[in-house]
Design an enzyme around this catalytic site. Sequence first.
Site, mmCIF file in Angstrom:
data_model
loop_
_atom_site.group_PDB
_atom_site.id
_atom_site.type_symbol
_atom_site.label_atom_id
_atom_site.label_comp_id
_atom_site.label_asym_id
_atom_site.label_seq_id
_atom_site.Cartn_x
_atom_site.Cartn_y
_atom_site.Cartn_z
ATOM 1 N N TYR A 54 44.860 52.534 46.921
ATOM 2 C CA TYR A 54 44.143 53.728 46.457
ATOM 3 C C TYR A 54 45.124 54.651 45.746
ATOM 4 O O TYR A 54 46.233 54.866 46.221
ATOM 5 C CB TYR A 54 43.525 54.484 47.645
ATOM 6 C CG TYR A 54 42.045 54.233 47.756
ATOM 7 C CD1 TYR A 54 41.199 54.528 46.688
ATOM 8 C CD2 TYR A 54 41.488 53.717 48.923
ATOM 9 C CE1 TYR A 54 39.838 54.295 46.786
ATOM 10 C CE2 TYR A 54 40.132 53.487 49.012
ATOM 11 C CZ TYR A 54 39.311 53.781 47.943
ATOM 12 O OH TYR A 54 37.967 53.559 48.030
ATOM 13 N N GLU A 56 44.017 57.874 43.896
ATOM 14 C CA GLU A 56 43.322 59.008 43.260
ATOM 15 C C GLU A 56 44.330 60.010 42.711
ATOM 16 O O GLU A 56 45.313 60.346 43.389
ATOM 17 C CB GLU A 56 42.427 59.742 44.262
ATOM 18 C CG GLU A 56 41.178 59.004 44.612
ATOM 19 C CD GLU A 56 41.314 58.283 45.922
ATOM 20 O OE1 GLU A 56 42.438 57.833 46.248
ATOM 21 O OE2 GLU A 56 40.294 58.176 46.625
ATOM 22 N N ASP A 201 34.009 55.863 19.108
ATOM 23 C CA ASP A 201 33.997 54.800 20.113
ATOM 24 C C ASP A 201 34.425 53.529 19.390
ATOM 25 O O ASP A 201 33.638 52.902 18.681
ATOM 26 C CB ASP A 201 32.578 54.677 20.676
ATOM 27 C CG ASP A 201 32.453 53.550 21.685
ATOM 28 O OD1 ASP A 201 33.369 52.705 21.753
ATOM 29 O OD2 ASP A 201 31.435 53.499 22.389
ATOM 30 N N THR A 228 36.620 50.249 25.091
ATOM 31 C CA THR A 228 36.812 49.277 26.157
ATOM 32 C C THR A 228 38.134 48.574 25.855
ATOM 33 O O THR A 228 38.718 48.755 24.790
ATOM 34 C CB THR A 228 35.691 48.220 26.180
ATOM 35 O OG1 THR A 228 35.525 47.714 24.863
ATOM 36 C CG2 THR A 228 34.386 48.796 26.676
ATOM 37 N N LYS A 231 37.770 43.614 24.395
ATOM 38 C CA LYS A 231 37.149 42.944 23.238
ATOM 39 C C LYS A 231 38.266 42.445 22.323
ATOM 40 O O LYS A 231 39.043 41.597 22.745
ATOM 41 C CB LYS A 231 36.183 43.918 22.556
ATOM 42 C CG LYS A 231 35.035 44.362 23.490
ATOM 43 C CD LYS A 231 34.034 45.226 22.761
ATOM 44 C CE LYS A 231 32.786 45.468 23.581
ATOM 45 N NZ LYS A 231 32.827 46.630 24.446
ATOM 46 N N ARG A 237 38.804 43.835 31.668
ATOM 47 C CA ARG A 237 37.688 44.777 31.495
ATOM 48 C C ARG A 237 38.164 46.164 31.916
ATOM 49 O O ARG A 237 38.809 46.325 32.945
ATOM 50 C CB ARG A 237 36.494 44.371 32.353
ATOM 51 C CG ARG A 237 36.061 42.939 32.168
ATOM 52 C CD ARG A 237 34.690 42.679 32.720
ATOM 53 N NE ARG A 237 33.715 43.131 31.763
ATOM 54 C CZ ARG A 237 33.344 42.441 30.676
ATOM 55 N NH1 ARG A 237 33.882 41.262 30.425
ATOM 56 N NH2 ARG A 237 32.454 42.924 29.859
#
Length: 434
Positions: A54, A56, A201, A228, A231, A237
Site C-alpha cells: 500500500y 497512498e 486525451d 492510457t 496502447k 494497463r
Amino acid sequence: MPIYDNLKKTDPDVYAAVAGELQRQTDEMELIASENYVSPSVLEALGSVLTNKYAEGFPGKRYYGGQQFTDAAETLAIERAKALYHCDHANVQALSGAPANIAVYFALLEPGDAVLGMDLSHGGHLTHGSPVTYMSKLFRFFRYKMKNVETGELDYDQMREIARKEKPKIVLAGFSAYPRELDYAKIKAIADEVGAVAMMDMAHIAGLIAAGLLKNPFDYGFHVVTTTTHKTLRGPRGGMILSRGTVSNPLKAVEKTIENIPTLIDRSVFPGFQGGPHMNNIAALAVALGEVMKPDYKPYAAQILVNAKRMAQRLMDKGCKLVTNGTDNHMMVVDCIKSFGIDGKEVQHILDDVGISTSKSTIPDDPLPPFKPSGLRLGTPAVTTRGMKEGDIDMTVDFMLKAIEKRADASALKKLQTEVREFCRRFPLPGMKI
Ligand code: DSN
C-alpha cells in the site's frame, strides 16, 4: 513460453484461462487498434511483489511506512514520463484512461460546468461525454464534429461557435476512432478565447507522440494531457495525467486555477477519487517508458505508421471505403456497409471465426446503433510489435477480404483459420518462443 508452474498446480482452472489466452494471442492476429503486447520485462514488473504494497500518497509523502522502493519505482515512472512528453508534472497513479479523465474533470470542474469534446460517432471517446456515463449527469458535455468526413478535417468554426455560446471550462481534444492529425494550435486558440483549459486525451497515439512522429499537444500550449499506457505506448494497463507547472503540496487543498492544475490533479486522483496506487503497474509503466526511450522504439513506432498506411491503401485499392479515406496514425475505420453490404458487428464476427480480432465501430453520424454499427476499426500497433512489415500487412488484408467474401462457406473459413494460425506463428510474441 512462460511455465506458470505454481498456478498450474494450485489453480488449474485459472491456469487454463491464462494458458489459453497465451495460445490465442500466439495463434491469432490482433488488429484491435488499442491493443499491444508488452515485453517480458514489463510482465515481470507487473507480476512482482510490488503488488503487496500500500502506498497512498506520493513519493516522499506517503501515509504508510516502508516506501523506499515504491518511491523509487514511482519516481522513475514520473521522471521518464516528464522527459518523454516535455512537461513539468506527471501523475502516474490513475488506474486507466477513464479514471484519468474523470480525475481531471473533478479536479477542474464544478457540477454543471461545460466541457466541449469530440462527438462519439465522429471518433470521440465514451469518457468525453457520452450520455451513458455518470459524468454526463454531473457535467454538461457539448460536441464538435468533422467538417469534412472525406478528409477528416474537424469543424473548427463549429467548435468556436459552441465554445462562445456554452463557455466550456475544458476544451477537450482526443479520440478513440479518428485516423487523422489534429490542429492543436486552433484548438488551443479556441480554448484561450473562452478562458478554458485545453486538454488532450492522447491514449491512442501516446507512443507515436513519445516517438516524435505525431505532434505533441504540449508544444502548442495545452494545459493537461491524459493517456492510457497500454496502447501504442506498449506498457501495462494504466493511466497518466500530464500537465505544466508544479505541485505546491499534494496534501493541501488549493484554489481551482490554471497555475494550480498539477496540485488539483494529484489531489483529485488521491484522495479525491482513488485509494492505494497499484505499485506493480506503476513499476511496469516505468519499465515501458524506459523502453520507449531506447533507440529501437522510434523505428517500431515509425513502422506502425508505415503498416497502417499500407493497410489503408490496400483496403482502398481493393474497393473498401474508409472514413476520411486513409490514415495519418495507427488506425483506420472501414465503412462496412459501403464496402461489403453488411454491418461492422457481422464483419467482426466473421473475422473472429478465422482468428483475426478487430473492433466494430461507429462511422460519423452512424444511422446504425453502437452495438451493431456500420464500421470496423483496425490498427497496426500489435502486429508491428510481432515484427510484421508491409508484405505481411498485404497478406493480412487479403486474409480479411477472403474471409468476408467466403463468409457463407464454413469449410473455406476453417481452412482460412488454419492459414491465419500458421502465418501468425511465424511472428512470436515478445520474448516468447513457440
Ligand atoms: N477501449 C479503448 C479503445 O479501444 O479505443 C478506449 O478506451
